[in-house]
Design an enzyme around this catalytic site. Structure first.
Site, mmCIF file in Angstrom:
data_model
loop_
_atom_site.group_PDB
_atom_site.id
_atom_site.type_symbol
_atom_site.label_atom_id
_atom_site.label_comp_id
_atom_site.label_asym_id
_atom_site.label_seq_id
_atom_site.Cartn_x
_atom_site.Cartn_y
_atom_site.Cartn_z
ATOM 1 N N ARG A 1 0.797 -1.226 0.000
ATOM 2 C CA ARG A 1 0.000 0.000 0.000
ATOM 3 C C ARG A 1 0.827 1.272 0.000
ATOM 4 O O ARG A 1 0.579 2.192 -0.775
ATOM 5 C CB ARG A 1 -0.883 0.076 1.259
ATOM 6 C CG ARG A 1 -2.238 -0.495 1.131
ATOM 7 C CD ARG A 1 -2.679 -0.986 2.497
ATOM 8 N NE ARG A 1 -1.758 -2.028 2.922
ATOM 9 C CZ ARG A 1 -1.889 -3.303 2.582
ATOM 10 N NH1 ARG A 1 -2.914 -3.679 1.878
ATOM 11 N NH2 ARG A 1 -1.007 -4.197 2.952
ATOM 12 N N THR A 2 1.794 1.342 0.894
ATOM 13 C CA THR A 2 2.532 2.604 1.046
ATOM 14 C C THR A 2 3.254 2.922 -0.260
ATOM 15 O O THR A 2 3.187 4.043 -0.776
ATOM 16 C CB THR A 2 3.524 2.500 2.217
ATOM 17 O OG1 THR A 2 2.792 2.113 3.382
ATOM 18 C CG2 THR A 2 4.224 3.818 2.473
ATOM 19 N N LYS B 1 26.180 -4.770 -1.910
ATOM 20 C CA LYS B 1 27.647 -4.717 -2.042
ATOM 21 C C LYS B 1 28.269 -4.005 -0.853
ATOM 22 O O LYS B 1 29.474 -3.829 -0.784
ATOM 23 C CB LYS B 1 28.044 -3.961 -3.317
ATOM 24 C CG LYS B 1 27.551 -4.592 -4.592
ATOM 25 C CD LYS B 1 28.054 -3.773 -5.775
ATOM 26 C CE LYS B 1 27.416 -4.207 -7.070
ATOM 27 N NZ LYS B 1 27.718 -3.246 -8.150
ATOM 28 N N ARG C 1 11.693 3.833 3.059
ATOM 29 C CA ARG C 1 11.308 2.837 4.067
ATOM 30 C C ARG C 1 12.543 2.007 4.369
ATOM 31 O O ARG C 1 13.214 1.517 3.457
ATOM 32 C CB ARG C 1 10.182 1.943 3.575
ATOM 33 C CG ARG C 1 9.975 0.759 4.517
ATOM 34 C CD ARG C 1 8.714 -0.004 4.241
ATOM 35 N NE ARG C 1 7.541 0.752 4.645
ATOM 36 C CZ ARG C 1 6.322 0.234 4.685
ATOM 37 N NH1 ARG C 1 6.117 -1.014 4.332
ATOM 38 N NH2 ARG C 1 5.296 0.970 5.061
ATOM 39 N N HIS D 1 5.752 5.977 11.460
ATOM 40 C CA HIS D 1 5.183 5.884 10.113
ATOM 41 C C HIS D 1 4.229 7.077 9.975
ATOM 42 O O HIS D 1 3.018 6.923 9.971
ATOM 43 C CB HIS D 1 4.443 4.544 9.979
ATOM 44 C CG HIS D 1 4.125 4.127 8.584
ATOM 45 N ND1 HIS D 1 4.223 4.970 7.493
ATOM 46 C CD2 HIS D 1 3.701 2.935 8.092
ATOM 47 C CE1 HIS D 1 3.871 4.305 6.400
ATOM 48 N NE2 HIS D 1 3.550 3.071 6.735
HETATM 49 C C1 NCD Z 1 2.347 -1.130 8.136
HETATM 50 C C2 NCD Z 1 3.841 -0.916 8.231
HETATM 51 O O1 NCD Z 1 4.563 -1.168 7.268
HETATM 52 O O2 NCD Z 1 4.241 -0.416 9.271
HETATM 53 N N1 NCD Z 1 1.900 -1.235 6.832
HETATM 54 C C3 NCD Z 1 1.526 -0.081 6.180
HETATM 55 O O3 NCD Z 1 2.334 0.713 5.812
HETATM 56 N N2 NCD Z 1 0.216 0.133 5.998
HETATM 57 C C4 NCD Z 1 1.790 -2.119 9.057
HETATM 58 C C5 NCD Z 1 2.365 -3.512 9.118
HETATM 59 O O4 NCD Z 1 3.275 -3.864 8.396
HETATM 60 O O5 NCD Z 1 1.822 -4.268 9.931
#
Ligand code: NCD
Length: 313
Positions: free
Chosen positions: A57-58, A86, A107, A135
């Site tokens: 999703r993100t 590497k 991320r 997040h």
């Molecule tokens: C979450 C995350 O990556 O922190 N996912 C997201 O971005 N919606 C939640 C998760 O991984 O449980």
């Protein structure tokens, strides 16, 4: 309000007024997020999407968002195809990408990675999740969903359920909800409770919270039930995970006694913590919530890239 060039690393970097403003801009992005309008707010601007950890999703909603406001995207989601394998440091990767793009979405599995990247890069860095840290863009879409569904963000009770220890979404969300004066309930097995530093942050600000082990203790009281996945990948020891795996599950029976207008949210992905039968109930909002990632990220990208959002109706 001027957000041009701002990093989005921690939700604590934003005031209540700034968060409300971002939600207002996101609301104006909804028609374009749905494809009913075409926007060209950031022509030629390039987003670098650096995903060192898995995402559905993100990642997709950032890609959708930059395209829906007229920008372009480069990046990777498979670290094994990059020079990180590497031995290249994150700092070097960031210094290079900064010369390629106009904004970075990062991320990373290490807490603090986004803060470090923001220090190295002159272009804005948006934290799309740093280990068990924060997040913040998820929090903004969570707040957007609550405001949309309940009409306001004040005088409500929210239960955060699940992995409160390792879940970064609930860390950011707790800080934000405390700013809005929300009554917080933390529902988790003892070993997965909210980290002490989050609780002491709340105490310093006189924010009220209650700790519970079982969701039935709060079911009749809350306006929002925010359920999360147990973050298996963050457990140092699989045996520890096995002890709490499947510790709770929301099904139709467990929802008995809930307020009529109570909504269930989840950042997704879910594993088995919400039964699929709940999807058709009047309470479920998690798929709507996932859509809201698009207008929120459109708003954030437009703002940090310095677009003129005054033209939005
Ligand atoms: C979450 C995350 O990556 O922190 N996912 C997201 O971005 N919606 C939640 C998760 O991984 O449980």
């Amino acid at each position: 309000m001027d957000f041009k060039g701002r990093d989005v690393v921690s939700i604590n970097d934003f005031t209540l007024e700034e968060i409300n403003y971002i939600l207002d801009v996101a609301e104006k992005m909804v028609p374009a997020a749905k494809g009913e309008e075409v926007l060209d707010l950031v022509p030629g601007k390039l987003l670098a999407s650096l995903f060192f950890e898995p995402s559905t999703r993100t990642m997709l909603s950032f890609e959708t968002a930059i395209k829906r406001i007229g920008g372009k995207i480069i990046g990777f989601s498979d670290v094994s195809s990059t020079s990180a394998v590497k031995g290249e440091t994150l700092a070097d990767t960031i210094k290079m990408v900064e010369a390629y793009a106009d904004v970075i979405v990062l991320r990373h599995g290490r807490e603090g990675a986004a803060r470090m990247a923001a220090e190295f890069a002159d272009i804005p860095v948006i934290n799309a999740g740093d280990g068990a840290g924060q997040h913040p863009t998820q929090t903004m879409l969570d707040l957007f969903t609550m405001r949309q569904e309940l009409g306001h963000l004040r005088k409500m009770s929210v239960a955060l359920v699940g992995d409160l220890k390792y879940g970064r979404t609930v860390h950011s969300l707790t800080y934000a909800l405390a700013k809005f004066g929300v009554n917080l309930h933390f529902v988790a097995p003892e070993v997965l409770q909210m980290p002490p530093e989050v609780m002491s942050h709340l105490e310093k600000r006189n924010a009220t919270y209650e700790v519970h082990e079982d969701v039935s203790e709060v079911m009749g009281d809350v306006d929002v039930l925010y359920v999360t996945r147990i973050q298996k990948e963050r457990f140092p020891d699989i045996e520890e995970y096995n002890k709490v795996a499947g510790a709770f599950r929301i099904d139709m029976e467990s929802l008995e006694g809930a307020k009529r207008k109570m909504i269930i949210m989840h950042p997704l992905p879910r594993v088995d913590e919400i039964a699929p039968e709940v999807d058709d109930s009047k309470h479920a909002r998690y798929f709507q919530q996932a859509f809201n990632g698009v207008p929120i990220r459109m708003a954030l990208l437009a703002l940090v890239l310095g677009a003129d959002v005054g033209v939005l109706k």
